[in-house]
Design an enzyme around this catalytic site. Sequence first.
Site, mmCIF file in Angstrom:
data_model
loop_
_atom_site.group_PDB
_atom_site.id
_atom_site.type_symbol
_atom_site.label_atom_id
_atom_site.label_comp_id
_atom_site.label_asym_id
_atom_site.label_seq_id
_atom_site.Cartn_x
_atom_site.Cartn_y
_atom_site.Cartn_z
ATOM 1 N N SER A 146 0.767 -1.213 0.176
ATOM 2 C CA SER A 146 -0.093 0.068 0.126
ATOM 3 C C SER A 146 1.024 1.341 0.060
ATOM 4 C CB SER A 146 -0.827 -0.001 1.042
ATOM 5 O OG SER A 146 -1.310 1.176 1.433
ATOM 6 N N TYR A 161 -2.737 -1.867 10.330
ATOM 7 C CA TYR A 161 -2.341 -2.105 8.918
ATOM 8 C C TYR A 161 -1.328 -1.567 8.193
ATOM 9 C CZ TYR A 161 -3.812 -1.430 4.221
ATOM 10 O OH TYR A 161 -4.085 -1.463 2.569
#
Length: 261
Positions: A146, A161
């Site tokens: 990401s 995350y």
Amino acid sequence: MNAHEDLKGKVTLITGGAGGLGIAAAKAFLEQGSKVALVDLSAEALAAAAADLGAPGDDLLTLTADVSEEDDVKAYVAAVVEKFGTIDVFFNNAGIEGKVAPLVDQDMADVDKVFAVNIRGTFLGLKYVLPVMYAQGSGSVINTSSVGGLTAGPGLGVTPYVTSKFAITGLTRLAANEAAAHGVRINSVHPSPINTQMMRRLEEGFAPGHADEARSGIADSIPLGRYAEARDIADAVLFLASDASRFITGTQLRVDGGQLS
């Protein structure tokens, strides 16, 4: 003519295969003439994904598995090899976002679940897919990280995350160094927010009752002015899977509309 003719007849394994990005990637690889195996936790979601894809049974395999469980990973790898004979491309994509909350308010059970799926699941996938690729002396792995695996950002309450995505970045680079001697390439893809259900959940978590405002604010932070669509990321994965990227390994490919520029 397909953009990546070299992917025709190749075998592509996709974890997180019933999610928005997994389905988009499956469509992209099937269009190139690849055979595709989809792995996901939900049998119901896999059935819906298969119906959406509409591919013949000879070209598509669906497998239910928990990517954080070692026996499940061994089983899904073995099933793909039994069905298709090998694995040429591994889109190591399964991941969850976890709870939106400040670090001090995170419940450790939730943190452990994020780490189990995102870090342990990615690691186990490599552990059992790489020997298949090593045996044939070729293969391409694309790990899903990401933009949150490259920068800490403003700290919006998704510390587990982001931590997991940084771990995937490091794992990709180290694994690529090991795999190179076997003719296998490993890269990671780093999307900005994608227009999928995961972002709908995050938007509501960032601004309860005001998800539309959160979405608008996030889109405004992206120079191209919008979220990525799942196909935007899938096309980048196709590139990293194909011979067009034959001299690229250990790389972090941002597909972020300029968000980190």
